[in-house]
Write an enzyme that holds these catalytic residues in place. Structure first.
Site, short mmCIF file in Angstrom:
data_model
loop_
_atom_site.label_atom_id
_atom_site.label_comp_id
_atom_site.label_asym_id
_atom_site.label_seq_id
_atom_site.Cartn_x
_atom_site.Cartn_y
_atom_site.Cartn_z
CD GLU A 205 -2.75 1.41 2.38
OE1 GLU A 205 -3.50 2.39 2.40
OE2 GLU A 205 -2.68 0.59 3.30
CG HIS A 551 -4.05 7.24 -0.45
ND1 HIS A 551 -3.93 5.89 -0.48
CD2 HIS A 551 -3.96 7.60 0.85
CE1 HIS A 551 -3.81 5.43 0.76
NE2 HIS A 551 -3.82 6.45 1.58
#
Ligand code: ADP
Length: 566
Positions: A205, A551
């Site tokens: 991630e 992100h």
């Protein structure tokens, strides 16, 4: 997995603890029994030397030798119907047929092609390759080739070289064909309890390592974090059935009575039996007649090893707490386990106690060594309230200017966000220990990097994050309370080279000779400290409205995925 179906697990564990196969130890006991019986018969039939009390040295020695053999052999039979340990855990305990077969030194005859063909046709079961070939690497390579032929799909992208296939045998993974690569990033330094840690995180991630790193920076700029270990106790809760609820309540009262604790603890730890056996063994070794001396000595050594395999130098019972459901009783044993995560250790002790309780409660039917009140790898209130493994609180006070400069937000916004999101929002969602922003992100990444059981992230991630303003509203106090961190620095995946390297980076590899348990406890505090950093940083990103932006920057590939390897 129902532990009752796991036949042979305990015997397997005992066998693995012996340098020789169990059947040789048993054979030695038999030889000792036969020779001492023969000697006794001879003594009885010797008219010139009638057998009378008190016994002479030789007679006594022969009797002692025979008793020791009988006790040893009976103890094996006594356990033949006991429930087998579930091994490591509830869902991943080894099945009897999955137990690694002993390696045959000579290895199997035949070339690679012949062996692969045998596996493909089903003539040679894939799981027998290691034991039949006596070469774990070759077994994995041939299994991989057989897999390719059976499925018609290649696994070229799955790496093969670089893994120690011998090291994972009987410990980490059955029927290996390769390994999965995971990037490991490092966040830090995390200043915790006056020490510096560079925290390895295995994750795919994007943003996670960067986020924890920013949290570490804010903590370091504010003087570091402090942790407190509240409790250290791994649990296992067997389920037993009695003829009536009344009888189950009687067993509960017996097990929980403070007056019985010492006795049950000694059975759990097996203090009495191995010492008795070893004393008999020593006595026998000194006094036994020459005809039985040698087999007895060898038998004495192996029998004491066998009993050592059933107890533990590190596992010590701490508490037993019971719950009833009708006539079913769940006994939650908790035990300190040194530097091991401890599931095997506590399971062995529980088996000892169950065997003992059967004497006083012969109507007790053992349903399973794990009755889910433990509770392993399930989100449960019992772990959240009572704790499991290590219970840790970690705190830091972040200065106002650090909140502004490093975290790009304000103390007030963070406190309000924590109340509305982590406390009220989680309450609305009916959370069970999920009063945090993303503790499981950090727990899982650290678990994978350091060879922990990743499935235990379920309870290990239970965490309540608290934020308040302090120092007249100037600074921010943040804490994470995590009651169930299940970690070890010995056993399981911690023995593998890359996981051991990550433990080494943190300075907690293996154990400290005079301080058993210290490394595992320190690892638990590092987990909590890293979660603290992760919570701080994610909450700040949310408060500042930066989450989506960061992100997009770190977590969304701008590469043309159509060109990525298929
Ligand atoms: P777990 O109980 O976590 O499943 P294992 O079954 O592998 O782990 O148990 C750990 C093993 O390592 C035990 O055999 C134990 O005697 C041994 N050991 C050696 N040193 C230590 C230590 N410092 N703490 C705990 N166990 C240790």
């Amino acid at each position: 997995m129902d532990a009752r179906r796991v036949g042979g697990g305990r015997i397997g564990a005992t066998r693995r603890a012996l340098p020789l196969p169990m059947r040789i130890t048993n054979g030695l006991a038999m030889v000792s029994l036969v020779l001492s019986s023969f000697d006794l018969l001879r003594l009885c039939s010797d008219r010139g030397r009638p057998l009378r009390f008190p016994l002479g040295g030789r007679e006594l020695a022969t009797v002692v030798c025979q008793l020791a053999s009988v006790v040893y052999l009976l103890s094996l039979f006594a356990h033949s119907d006991a429930p087998a340990t579930s091994g490591d855990d509830d869902e991943g305990g080894p099945a009897a047929d999955a137990e690694p077969a002993p390696m045959h030194g000579a290895g199997m005859e035949g070339g690679d092609e012949e062996i692969v063909a045998a596996v493909v046709s089903g003539a040679l079961p894939s799981h027998r390759l290691e034991s039949r070939l006596g070469d774990c690497r070759r077994a994995a390579r041939l299994r991989r080739e057989a897999l390719r032929r059976v499925t018609g799909r290649g696994v070229e992208g799955l790496p093969f070289e670089g893994m120690d296939y011998q090291a994972i045998l009987g410990q980490c993974c059955e029927m290996p064909v390769g390994y999965v690569q995971l990037p490991v990033g490092v966040a830090g330094p995390l200043i915790l309890d006056g020490r510096e840690y560079h925290v390895p995180l295995a994750t795919t991630e994007g943003c996670l390592v960067a986020s924890v790193n920013r949290g570490c920076r804010a903590i370091a700029a504010s003087g570091g974090a402090i942790s407190v270990l509240l409790r250290d106790a791994m649990s296992r809760a067997p389920a037993v059935k009695l003829p009536s609820a009344k009888r189950a309540a009687e067993l509960k009262a017996f097990v929980e009575a403070p007056a019985n604790f010492e006795l049950l603890a000694s059975v759990f730890n097996r203090f009495i039996f191995p010492i008795t056996i070893q004393l008999i063994a020593c006595l026998g070794s000194v006094m036994v007649p020459m005809a039985t001396f040698l087999p007895f000595c060898i038998f004495a050594v192996y029998s004491s090893r066998t009993y050592r395999a059933k107890c533990s130098r590190f596992g010590r019972l701490q508490d037993i707490h019971c719950a009833l459901a009708g006539r079913n009783l769940y006994m939650r044993f908790t035990c300190i386990t040194g530097d091991a995560m401890g599931m095997n250790m506590v399971s062995k002790g529980v088996e000892n106690v169950l065997g003992y309780l059967r004497n006083d409660f012969p109507d007790m039917d053992i349903i399973s060594i794990s009755g889910n009140y433990c509770s392993d790898k399930k989100p449960t209130a019992v772990n959240w309230i009572e704790g499991r493994g290590k219970s840790v609180v970690c705190e830091a006070t972040i200065k106002r200017d650090v909140v502004q400069k490093v975290l790009k937000t304000t103390t007030e916004k963070l406190v309000e966000l924590n109340i509305i999101k982590n406390l009220a929002g989680s309450a609305v969602a009916g959370a069970l220990g999920g009063f945090n922003a993303h503790a499981s992100n950090i727990v899982t990444a650290l678990f994978i990097a350091t060879g922990q059981d990743p499935a235990q992230n379920v309870e290990s991630s239970q965490c309540i994050t608290m934020l308040e303003t302090v120092n007249d509203g100037d600074d921010l106090h943040i804490s994470v309370t995590m009651p169930s961190i299940e970690v070890g620095t010995i056993g399981g995946g911690t023995c593998l080279a890359s996981q051991a390297a990550c433990l080494n980076l943190l300075g907690v590899k293996g154990s400290i000779h005079d301080l058993p348990g210290a490394n595992a406890q320190r690892l638990a505090t590092i987990v909590a400290g890293s979660v603290l950093a992760g919570e701080l940083s994610l909450l700040a990103a949310l408060a500042a409205g930066q989450l989506v932006k960061s992100h997009m920057e770190y977590n969304r590939s701008s590469k043309d995925i159509t060109k990525a390897a298929s």
